[in-house]
Design an enzyme around this catalytic site. Structure first.
Site, PDB file in Angstrom:
ATOM      1  N   ALA A  57       0.836  -1.205   0.000  1.00 41.26           N
ATOM      2  CA  ALA A  57       0.000   0.000   0.000  1.00 41.26           C
ATOM      3  C   ALA A  57       0.869   1.253   0.000  1.00 41.26           C
ATOM      4  O   ALA A  57       0.581   2.229  -0.691  1.00 41.26           O
ATOM      5  CB  ALA A  57      -0.930   0.012   1.214  1.00 41.26           C
ATOM      6  N   HIS A 187       7.302   2.974   1.242  1.00 37.02           N
ATOM      7  CA  HIS A 187       7.784   4.285   0.788  1.00 37.02           C
ATOM      8  C   HIS A 187       9.254   4.170   0.404  1.00 37.02           C
ATOM      9  O   HIS A 187       9.681   4.654  -0.636  1.00 37.02           O
ATOM     10  CB  HIS A 187       7.687   5.331   1.900  1.00 37.02           C
ATOM     11  CG  HIS A 187       6.311   5.535   2.451  1.00 37.02           C
ATOM     12  ND1 HIS A 187       6.089   5.919   3.744  1.00 37.02           N
ATOM     13  CD2 HIS A 187       5.091   5.421   1.876  1.00 37.02           C
ATOM     14  CE1 HIS A 187       4.799   6.036   3.951  1.00 37.02           C
ATOM     15  NE2 HIS A 187       4.158   5.733   2.836  1.00 37.02           N
TER      16      HIS A 187
HETATM   17 FE1  CFM Z   1       2.828  11.230   4.026  1.00 39.11          FE
HETATM   18 FE2  CFM Z   1       0.602  11.168   2.883  1.00 39.11          FE
HETATM   19 FE3  CFM Z   1       0.914  10.966   5.499  1.00 39.11          FE
HETATM   20 FE4  CFM Z   1       1.790   8.966   3.929  1.00 39.11          FE
HETATM   21 FE5  CFM Z   1      -0.602   7.611   3.996  1.00 39.11          FE
HETATM   22 FE6  CFM Z   1      -1.814   9.775   2.882  1.00 39.11          FE
HETATM   23 FE7  CFM Z   1      -1.467   9.623   5.492  1.00 39.11          FE
HETATM   24 MO1  CFM Z   1      -3.130   8.034   4.329  1.00 39.11          MO
HETATM   25  S1  CFM Z   1       2.303  10.045   2.281  1.00 39.11           S
HETATM   26  S2  CFM Z   1       2.643   9.812   5.654  1.00 39.11           S
HETATM   27  S3  CFM Z   1       1.364   6.804   3.677  1.00 39.11           S
HETATM   28  S4  CFM Z   1       1.163  12.608   4.286  1.00 39.11           S
HETATM   29  S5  CFM Z   1      -1.943   7.730   2.419  1.00 39.11           S
HETATM   30  S6  CFM Z   1      -1.116  11.375   1.566  1.00 39.11           S
HETATM   31  S7  CFM Z   1      -3.155  10.276   4.394  1.00 39.11           S
HETATM   32  S8  CFM Z   1      -1.540   7.543   5.855  1.00 39.11           S
HETATM   33  S9  CFM Z   1      -0.555  10.984   7.047  1.00 39.11           S
HETATM   34  C1  HCA Z   2      -3.170   3.425   2.930  1.00 39.88           C
HETATM   35  C2  HCA Z   2      -3.932   4.584   2.348  1.00 39.88           C
HETATM   36  C3  HCA Z   2      -4.631   5.443   3.373  1.00 39.88           C
HETATM   37  C4  HCA Z   2      -5.760   4.728   4.060  1.00 39.88           C
HETATM   38  C5  HCA Z   2      -6.705   5.689   4.683  1.00 39.88           C
HETATM   39  C6  HCA Z   2      -7.636   5.249   5.766  1.00 39.88           C
HETATM   40  C7  HCA Z   2      -5.158   6.673   2.612  1.00 39.88           C
HETATM   41  O1  HCA Z   2      -2.647   3.526   4.038  1.00 39.88           O
HETATM   42  O2  HCA Z   2      -3.047   2.436   2.259  1.00 39.88           O
HETATM   43  O3  HCA Z   2      -7.330   4.342   6.539  1.00 39.88           O
HETATM   44  O4  HCA Z   2      -8.663   5.890   5.848  1.00 39.88           O
HETATM   45  O5  HCA Z   2      -4.813   7.776   2.953  1.00 39.88           O
HETATM   46  O6  HCA Z   2      -5.943   6.475   1.677  1.00 39.88           O
HETATM   47  O7  HCA Z   2      -3.681   5.885   4.327  1.00 39.88           O
END
Ligand code: CFM
Ligand code: HCA
Length: 534
Positions: A57, A187
């Site tokens: 993911a 990542h």
């Molecule tokens: Fe960075 Fe994000 Fe985030 Fe992320 Fe994520 Fe996201 Fe997030 Mo969901 S890249 S760490 S892995 S800001 S998808 S756009 S919202 S968890 S806080």
């Molecule tokens: C992910 C994506 C996610 C999940 C969001 C959530 C996102 O971690 O695979 O749990 O609501 O931003 O879409 O973080």
């Protein structure tokens, strides 16, 4: 807060409690920015209902998902491809109707039992060929899901073979879901491969006066569109964004920028570091969540270039944008001032969004990341002391050296001296905790049980997290805002985004919909039942 911590730990078996105690921390900011240590980026105890996701993911969904003209093929059973099919709300805007945009598609090899038993490479080769014949893309990326690693399909060999055959860029990611303890490993894997196979591939000159890359901005709910608007207004050239509203060409020319502005430190700091080593591009931390923070970030970019023309233009833009922000704040503040929020999001957002709440006069009483590392909590200064364990060792560190022809320091020694004298700092992420008030709670890898307990004990005016938490929070009578998908709203970045967010939060904290709602057993206690062990 000490009793809250005790309450959260009370029900756990001793060993689990001992571990969680290191991840549930009372933030007590000492003079300067010394904060307590948080245990982070470690495995979740089996049985706990974590909010985390998987490595696949983080790689396919998060980093590469928002790029519109690479065909991203998920090699695996269909669920993985389906789950990562735009659920993150990363938007894109192709310049023309006829421009390549593969984001509406979900490409997958749709592995079946027999592929698992006899191997899936043939099917992968056929999928790449089919994608090529149908779309003739510039590039194809392959993403491994759990079974691929377990059965040993060699996706990198397939990529090399097909790259040679078709003459386009084809590369693969060993981002099996189980590879790390969370999305975070994905990542890193994504960053390594995009850096190795794409960055620097295109030397066609990129024109522009103040050329930057925006790293760690994913265009959720159209955030990147707002930032593109603001940067363009300032006369700053955006060479690439990793990876909101991006294209293959953006990544391939990114080495030509003169500054990397890092939004989401967690997901992309590896690329910033590697670009600095290989090409000499310095990086700074920015935050465009919050109007004041956006202004501060623009000023920092202008200060870096040090050109009066840009510095003046940035001031003009800020002066033009802020009146609408102040007007919105005046309207919402009587309703939001003094209210409390809790923020539990994957990485950066649990930190960045605190700026918006501060602007509204609200206090963040508890916050945490699903998967960020200690540096995102305590600041980059703790990086040398972070322990490497079997899980972190599992993720490849690639060796990067200066490019023999294209490495060029962007600033002279005098410039660097001037910037240092002005108090300008590079690579300076200070983390979430020093910015929070003392006696707040910082919790890593929060789980369902603890979320419920926290709400019960501290009753925040708004709880921010993701879809897994959404409905249980609302059932407890507390307004809930998704900071991942934005609950289908946004943008929330930049100046216009800040106004959108203020309005949305005012609406939530003044609504009585959830607190007035009573479940049948709350109205008629005789309906409630307790489960009793024999
Ligand atoms: Fe960075 Fe994000 Fe985030 Fe992320 Fe994520 Fe996201 Fe997030 Mo969901 S890249 S760490 S892995 S800001 S998808 S756009 S919202 S968890 S806080
Ligand atoms: C992910 C994506 C996610 C999940 C969001 C959530 C996102 O971690 O695979 O749990 O609501 O931003 O879409 O973080």
């Amino acid at each position: 807060v000490a009793t809250v911590k005790e309450e959260l730990l009370k029900k756990y078996p001793t060993k689990v409690a001992r571990k969680r105690a290191k991840q549930i921390v009372i933030n007590d900011v000492k003079d300067g920015d010394v904060v307590p240590e948080v245990q982070a980026n470690v495995r979740t105890t089996p049985g706990i209902i974590t909010m985390r996701g998987c490595t696949y993911a983080g790689c396919k969904g998060v980093i590469l998902g928002p790029t519109r003209d690479i065909v991203n093929i998920t090699h695996g059973p269909i669920g993985c491809g389906f789950y990562s099919w735009l659920t993150r709300r990363n938007q894109t805007k192709a310049p023309l109707e006829s421009s390549e945009n593969f984001m509406p598609y979900a490409f997958s090899t749709d592995m079946q039992d027999e592929d698992i038993i006899f191997g899936g490479e043939k099917k992968l080769i056929a999928a790449i060929q089919e994608a090529y014949d149908t779309f003739h893309p510039k590039a194809i990326a392959i993403f491994a899901t759990c079974p691929v690693g377990l059965i040993g399909d060699d996706i990198h060999a397939v990529a090399r073979k097909m790259k040679e055959k078709l003459g386009i860029n084809i590369f693969a990611f060993s981002c099996e879901g189980y590879k790390g303890v969370s999305q975070s490993a994905g990542h890193h894997i994504a960053n390594n491969q995009i850096f190795t196979h794409v960055v620097g591939e295109d030397d066609t000159p990129k024109l522009g006066e103040y050329k930057i890359n925006m790293l760690g901005e994913y265009n959720i709910g159209g955030d990147a569109f707002e930032l593109e608007r603001v940067l363009e207004k300032c006369g700053i050239t955006l060479v690439s964004t990793f990876s909101g509203n991006s294209t293959y060409e953006h990544f391939a020319t990114a080495h030509q920028a003169d500054l990397n502005a890092v939004m989401c430190h967690r997901s992309i700091n590896y690329v910033a570091e590697m670009m600095e080593t290989k090409y000499g591009i310095p990086w700074i931390k920015v935050n465009f969540i919050g109007a004041e923070s956006s202004a501060k970030s623009l000023r920092k970019i202008a200060q870096y270039f040090g050109d009066k023309k840009l510095i003046d233009r940035v001031e003009e833009v800020i002066a033009e944008e802020m009146p609408a922000v102040y007007a919105a704040l005046e309207e919402v503040k009587p309703f939001t001032e003094g209210k409390t929020a809790m923020l539990f999001v994957g990485g950066s957002r649990a930190h960045h969004y605190q700026d918006l709440f501060t602007e509204m006069g609200m206090k963040t009483i508890a916050a945490g990341y699903e998967f960020a590392h200690r540096d995102d909590y305590e600041g980059r200064k703790v990086m040398p002391t972070i322990k490497v364990d079997a899980d972190s060792r599992n993720i490849e560190e690639i060796e990067v050296t200066p490019d023999s022809t294209r490495f060029a320091p962007r600033k002279s020694e005098e410039d660097l001296k001037r910037l240092a004298e002005e108090g300008f700092t590079f690579k300076d992420y200070e983390g979430m905790m020093p910015q929070m008030e003392s006696n707040t709670l910082v919790i890593d890898d929060l789980n369902q049980y603890e979320a419920d307990k926290l709400i019960e004990l501290l009753k925040p005016d708004v709880f921010c997290a993701g879809i897994k938490e959404k409905f249980s929070v609302q059932k407890m009578g507390v307004p809930m805002k998704q900071l991942h998908s934005y609950d289908y709203g946004g943008p929330y970045a930049g100046f216009k985004g800040a106004v959108n967010f203020y309005t949305e939060i005012k609406r939530l904290v003044t609504s009585k919909v959830w607190s007035d709602l009573k479940a049948p057993w709350e109205e008629n206690p005789e309906l409630s039942a307790t489960y009793v062990w024999e």
